[in-house]
Design an enzyme around this catalytic site. Structure first.
Site, short mmCIF file in Angstrom:
data_model
loop_
_atom_site.label_atom_id
_atom_site.label_comp_id
_atom_site.label_asym_id
_atom_site.label_seq_id
_atom_site.Cartn_x
_atom_site.Cartn_y
_atom_site.Cartn_z
N TRP A 163 2.42 1.64 -3.41
CA TRP A 163 1.42 2.07 -4.39
C TRP A 163 1.37 3.59 -4.45
O TRP A 163 1.16 4.17 -5.53
CB TRP A 163 0.05 1.51 -4.02
CG TRP A 163 -1.07 1.96 -4.91
CD1 TRP A 163 -1.51 1.34 -6.05
CD2 TRP A 163 -1.90 3.12 -4.75
NE1 TRP A 163 -2.55 2.05 -6.61
CE2 TRP A 163 -2.81 3.14 -5.84
CE3 TRP A 163 -1.95 4.15 -3.81
CZ2 TRP A 163 -3.77 4.15 -5.99
CZ3 TRP A 163 -2.90 5.15 -3.96
CH2 TRP A 163 -3.80 5.15 -5.03
N HIS A 164 1.57 4.25 -3.32
CA HIS A 164 1.44 5.70 -3.26
C HIS A 164 2.57 6.42 -3.97
O HIS A 164 2.39 7.58 -4.39
CB HIS A 164 1.36 6.18 -1.80
CG HIS A 164 0.01 5.96 -1.19
ND1 HIS A 164 -0.38 4.76 -0.65
CD2 HIS A 164 -1.06 6.80 -1.05
CE1 HIS A 164 -1.62 4.87 -0.18
NE2 HIS A 164 -2.06 6.08 -0.42
N GLY A 165 3.71 5.80 -4.09
CA GLY A 165 4.79 6.49 -4.79
C GLY A 165 6.11 5.77 -4.72
O GLY A 165 6.34 4.92 -3.85
N SER A 223 0.83 -1.20 0.00
CA SER A 223 0.00 0.00 0.00
C SER A 223 0.86 1.25 0.00
O SER A 223 0.58 2.22 -0.73
CB SER A 223 -0.93 0.00 1.22
OG SER A 223 -1.69 1.19 1.27
N PHE A 237 -0.09 10.25 -7.58
CA PHE A 237 -0.02 8.81 -7.26
C PHE A 237 -0.64 7.97 -8.35
O PHE A 237 -0.50 6.78 -8.36
CB PHE A 237 -0.71 8.55 -5.92
CG PHE A 237 -0.14 9.37 -4.79
CD1 PHE A 237 1.19 9.66 -4.74
CD2 PHE A 237 -0.97 9.85 -3.79
CE1 PHE A 237 1.72 10.43 -3.71
CE2 PHE A 237 -0.45 10.60 -2.74
CZ PHE A 237 0.89 10.90 -2.70
#
Length: 476
Positions: free
Chosen positions: A325-327, A322, A476
């Site tokens: 996934w954001h960056g 997770s 993102f």
């Protein structure tokens, strides 16, 4: 095209009128119109990347059909792997290529080997993390035989590119959104009015809360050595409200806009800062993403079943993925790691589902215990947000170090910003059992609600930031 831009102010009512008064007689024309308009909306940012979303849609549409016509398990798995390879391949190249190249070089340089690899100037396509997960969930559900594939190419392409939620969610499941393209939609005044109220609330959170917080957050995080410890702590708190106002504000505008066209999208935020522990926080924050990871990563890994080691492993995997996934930055991975650490004690003691209901349900005020629980959860969340906001790991660690030095005497106290945050908190607390703070209930006083709407609109006009600022999650 941004929701808070002048272009969108012209775009939305124009599309609304054409949708209901020109293309309303035929469902196929309505869906085709939505598809074209959604591509115009996305192409407004950069038309070159329309080919990317079109190709991704084409691949998963055809794989869905082939899965339906194939019963041999080996071929079905191959088709699923092709879908994942295409979608994750695009996502990996555009979002993570430079991250892996740079860290690969650093790893070899640490042992004295110079690798002559160069990073690329890659533009990150807006929304790629969102629509990639949306198309993947469709293919996975068809593979699992939980969903019948659609044979209507216009409906599928419109489902993937539906403009209200295209670039920053909610990440919709096909079983919720796709069937809505198959039935004739009739204009509902009540649904449209509810949508307008949700758009108003979203604009308030974006323009009044998030954008005003951003001014001070940027100032504090850019030079933490210039400010005293209370101001640095305030900076972390302001960022907590900035990212909440920015992202949940986008979701509110997206969901409200969809209602104008007769669609219902899933709720993406449910007053997360009133959570009594981290587990509850993650059931209320970015719901469409957390449930996506739960259904497509966590449960297939075994979920909470098995021994303690499996529970620990699965928890860290889900939070680290997770974060990533954001960056493409170690700060996001550490942010995920910290949330896993905060979540783990609850899981191991079987207390991760203690708080399923709304806090202080049917009560005006929370108990002393609930206030303490909310406070502790918010402090832990703000601590993790420092890493999320920092440009890199050294900046995050320096920020924490400066908090503990107590050297600088410089301080910032944005009274007006704190007052509007307090207003938002009060409105959300009073209506915490609703989908959003301005949602109307038959039990409400009409005069009272109209006064609230007028105050919110007035604050947007007088205190809102009308400079064009992108939403945080566009990165993102």
């Amino acid at each position: 095209m941004l929701f808070n831009s002048f272009e969108y102010l012209i775009f939305l009512p124009t599309v609304f009128l054409l949708y209901w008064f020109v293309f309303n007689k035929h469902l196929k024309l309505q869906n085709l119109f939505l598809l074209v308009i959604s591509y115009v909306f996305y192409g407004w940012w950069d038309w070159r990347f329309l080919a990317l979303i079109a190709f991704s849609s084409f691949v998963d549409y055809n794989i869905g059909l082939r899965l339906d016509n194939t019963q041999e398990q080996r071929k079905r798995k191959l088709l699923l792997y092709i879908s994942m390879l295409v979608n994750l391949g695009f996502l990996g190249y555009f979002k993570y290529y430079n991250f892996f190249i740079d860290n690969f070089k650093l790893a070899f340089e640490s042992i004295g080997i110079n690798m002559h690899l160069s990073s690329l100037q890659i533009i990150l396509p807006v929304g790629i993390s969102f629509y990639t997960f949306q198309t993947m969930s469709y293919t996975i559900d068809v593979y699992r035989k939980k969903l019948e594939p659609t044979k209507n190419v216009i409906e599928f392409f419109a489902y993937v590119s539906f403009f209200p939620q295209l670039v920053a969610g909610p990440i919709e499941r096909a079983k919720n959104l796709l069937p809505q393209f198959k039935v004739k939609r009739k204009f509902s005044y009540d649904l449209a009015s509810d949508g307008m109220r949700q758009i108003l609330w979203g604009l308030f959170k974006k323009m009044v809360i998030a954008d005003n917080c951003a001014v001070y957050v940027n100032q504090i995080f850019d030079a933490p050595q210039d400010y005293n410890s209370p101001t640095l702590i305030l900076g972390a708190v302001l960022f907590a409200f900035q990212i909440y106002g920015d992202f949940s504000g986008y979701s509110d505008i997206a969901i409200g806009t969809a209602k104008l066209f007769g669609f219902n999208l899933m709720q993406n935020f449910a007053t997360p800062y009133f959570s009594r522990d981290i587990a509850e926080f993650w059931r209320r924050w970015h719901i469409s993403l957390s449930t996506w990871f739960r259904d497509y990563v966590y449960i297939p890994l075994g979920g909470s079943k098995g021994g303690k080691w499996m529970k620990v492993r699965n928890t860290f995997i889900i939070f680290l993925v997770s974060g990533f996934w954001h960056g493409a930055n170690w700060t996001f991975i550490v942010w995920g790691f910290l949330n896993a650490l905060f979540f783990l004690p609850l899981l191991l003691t079987n207390n991760n589902r203690n708080h399923i209901d709304v806090v202080a349900s049917n009560k005006m005020l929370p108990s002393i215990k609930e206030i303490f629980q909310i406070g502790v959860t918010f402090v832990l969340t703000c601590f993790a947000w420092i890493f999320f906001r920092a440009k890199n790991m050294s900046s995050a660690l320096n920020y924490l170090q400066e908090i503990g030095t107590f050297q600088s005497s410089e301080s910032i106290l944005p009274v007006k910003v704190l007052l509007v945050i307090a207003l938002m908190v009060l409105l959300e607390w009073g209506h915490r059992e609703r989908s959003f703070a301005l949602q109307y209930s038959p039990s409400d006083s009409v005069i009272k609600m109209r006064m609230i709407y007028a105050i919110v609109a007035f604050l947007i006009l007088t205190f809102g930031n009308f400079e064009l600022t992108e939403f945080i999650y566009f990165d993102f």
